[in-house]
Enzyme design. Structure first.
Site, short mmCIF file in Angstrom:
data_model
loop_
_atom_site.label_atom_id
_atom_site.label_comp_id
_atom_site.label_asym_id
_atom_site.label_seq_id
_atom_site.Cartn_x
_atom_site.Cartn_y
_atom_site.Cartn_z
N GLU A 175 0.81 -1.23 0.00
CA GLU A 175 0.00 0.00 0.00
C GLU A 175 0.84 1.27 0.00
OE1 GLU A 175 -3.53 -0.05 2.55
OE2 GLU A 175 -3.11 -2.14 2.99
N THR A 180 0.23 2.38 -8.30
CA THR A 180 -0.17 3.69 -8.84
C THR A 180 0.92 4.25 -9.74
OG1 THR A 180 -1.39 4.08 -6.78
CG2 THR A 180 -1.06 5.97 -8.22
N ARG A 375 -7.81 0.96 -5.41
CA ARG A 375 -6.88 0.17 -4.61
C ARG A 375 -7.21 -1.31 -4.73
NH1 ARG A 375 -4.78 4.21 -5.07
NH2 ARG A 375 -4.12 5.73 -3.50
N ASP A 397 6.60 -4.94 -11.15
CA ASP A 397 5.93 -4.61 -9.90
C ASP A 397 5.56 -5.90 -9.18
OD1 ASP A 397 4.44 -3.48 -7.84
OD2 ASP A 397 2.67 -3.12 -9.09
N GLN A 401 3.50 -6.87 0.49
CA GLN A 401 3.23 -7.49 1.79
C GLN A 401 4.33 -8.51 2.11
OE1 GLN A 401 0.79 -6.71 -0.32
NE2 GLN A 401 -0.32 -5.27 0.98
#
Length: 549
Positions: A175, A180, A375, A397, A401
């Site tokens: 996050e 993005t 998201r 990418d 986590q």
């Protein structure tokens, strides 16, 4: 008062030794002035010059003497952005000099300077390092460098038969905004999004709205927040519908790369949630005297058909009315949404709820900003290719986590540069996967590992200190000491952001490895375009330098 330069070459050393810097403060910051000797770049002799360093400036200026300073006619300027300054031992040509230091600029140009005393040398080195931490790259430098890079690429391409490939590994904690960044690359350099992708993001936006409202409802129940009676009635109906919707909705994926973000499960059972985290197994206590279990069951049955159609038809009208009713409560827009951060509510929920009337239209197609704000958790690996100035970029990418990081090692080979994304607004938040670990501290630890990993000793590191818009807003209400008890500066954006930047930069253990830092708002296409243009030039310059024989 600074010592004036001595015109006699025999007394040069005496003049330098006698020259001690004067330091005083102005409204623009501390100024350091003093006569120092500078070695020439063309004619390798030493010239005494008056150096002036203003904290907050992007340059060190040097003058022939004070009269030139008074007319603002510098002999030269040394850019401070991302420069290095360190003690230098000069022993060339059998002419050793004491108390030297070297300034190596962002473009690779070096200035060798000699102070008069050890104290003066130390003071200048420390002051230059401090000024460099605040300096920004100037527009003139960016333009000149960009033109030079384009010319070098064109010259290089004349001698090659294939398009060079630049591989960027996008890393960071969950996050932080990595995905993005990839979306911005598609907007800027890959003709945007296909119809299939837009349909996926339409569904994802609707799911973000519904799940965001579910977290707000849970926050109200968990904290016993008092809301208006009409809000309470809307909550009860939404909760009953949501439990049916969540149980029946299908997985939402695009090319098997994304899975929905963590979402709550609302029920009308009597068991209350005991954990501060939200997971698909969470139960909510939504029993209220105003609605019996049988009434809620009837509502669930009547909503079931609509729940199964949400993915294709969008949010049902009566459900959007419930969402709007809950969101219209001033308590929900203030106290509730702040407390909801404890349950990892998405940053974009507030934006989406304010735009609800547009998002629920039958002909709704998500805008670029809607897509950038959406998201979903990255699982597996996403590779995105785009071409800029006859060079092919490949961005890899991978999920951030903890459980996803074991996959990173498979992509370390042939990496041109690492792009590390850190969300600096998360200084008061905990990890989704570990409620006891601070997100920003986790990011600092991970950056230490990435920056100093032996798997890519020659790869440059691009550090994006992301979500500065949310960081600026949060500074107004939450102390930096929440994350950094030792922080003693004020809560201004300039002080706080530079403190965090310097913490990240301090993790670098290899002096030979460059770390290029940028403050970013990954959802702002215009500002991100400028940042990536600078990053692009850095990467291409390093690649071309490495190929020079």
């Amino acid at each position: 008062m600074s010592t004036s330069p001595n015109n006699s070459s025999n007394s040069l050393a005496t003049a330098v030794a006698a020259s001690s810097p004067s330091q005083f403060s102005t409204a623009k910051g501390t100024i350091l002035r003093g006569y120092l000797s500078k070695k020439g770049h063309v004619i390798k002799n030493w010239k005494l010059r008056l150096f002036v360093l203003k904290i907050g400036s992007n340059y060190i200026e040097y003058y022939v003497d004070e009269s030139k300073e008074s007319t603002n006619s510098p002999r030269g300027k040394i850019p401070l952005y991302n420069c290095r300054c360190a003690e230098y031992v000069h022993t060339k040509n059998n002419n050793p000099r004491e108390y030297c230091f070297n300034i190596e600029t962002f473009e690779g140009k070096s200035w060798i300077i000699s102070a008069g005393t050890k104290d003066q040398q130390v003071q200048w080195i420390e002051s230059i390092k401090e000024a460099a931490s605040y300096a920004e790259e100037t527009d003139e430098s960016k333009l000149a460098k960009h033109k030079q890079i384009e010319k070098m690429i064109q010259d290089d391409m004349r001698h090659k038969s294939r398009v060079p490939i630049i591989k960027l590994l996008l890393l960071g904690t969950g996050e932080s905004g990595k995905s993005t960044v990839v979306k911005q690359m598609k907007i800027l350099h890959s003709k945007g999004f296909t119809d299939e992708e837009k349909d996926f993001y339409r569904r994802l936006v609707h799911r973000n709205v519904i799940d965001g409202m579910a977290i707000l409802v849970h926050t109200i129940q968990e904290h016993g927040i008092q809301v208006a009676p009409e809000t309470r009635a809307a909550i009860e109906q939404f909760a009953s519908w949501f439990q049916v919707y969540q149980a029946s909705r299908p997985s939402l994926r695009l090319s098997n790369n994304h899975s929905p973000m963590n979402t709550p499960k609302l029920t009308s059972s009597s068991s209350s949630i005991s954990s501060t985290s939200i997971s698909p197994n969470t139960s909510f206590n939504l029993n209220d005297a105003a609605a019996s279990s049988s009434e809620l069951g009837q509502l669930s049955t009547s909503f079931e058909a609509n729940a199964s159609l949400v993915e294709d038809k969008g949010i049902p009208t009566h459900i959007s009315e419930l969402i709007n009713k809950i969101w219209s409560d001033s308590i929900v827009q203030t106290d509730v949404i702040i407390k909801a951060q404890r349950y990892h509510i998405n940053d974009s929920v507030k934006y989406y709820l304010n735009e609800l009337s547009r998002l629920i239209k039958a002909d709704y197609t998500p805008t670029s900003f809607d897509i950038l704000s959406s998201r979903s958790q990255t699982t597996g690996v996403i590779e995105t290719d785009f071409k800029v100035a006859d060079v092919m970029f490949k961005i890899v990418d991978v999920g951030g986590q903890r459980g996803e990081r074991k996959k990173w090692i498979h992509f370390f080979e042939d990496v041109t540069a690492i792009v590390y994304v850190a969300a600096i607004n998360e200084y008061d938040q905990m990890l989704v996967e570990d409620g006891s670990a601070n997100r920003l501290q986790e990011s600092l630890t991970l950056f230490d590992q990435v920056c100093n990993d032996a798997s890519f000793p020659n790869s440059s590191v691009i550090l994006f200190l992301n979500k500065i818009d949310l960081f600026q807003e949060k500074l107004k209400r939450i102390s930096m000491q929440t994350c950094f008890p030792e922080y003693k500066e004020d809560q201004t954006y300039e002080r706080a952001s530079n403190y965090i930047k310097n913490l990240f930069l301090s993790k670098r253990k290899q002096s030979s490895k460059f770390v290029y830092s940028h403050f970013t708002c990954a959802t702002d296409t215009k500002s991100f375009e400028k940042v990536f243009s600078s990053v692009q030039d850095i990467i291409l310059s390093n690649v071309l330098d490495a190929t020079v024989v």
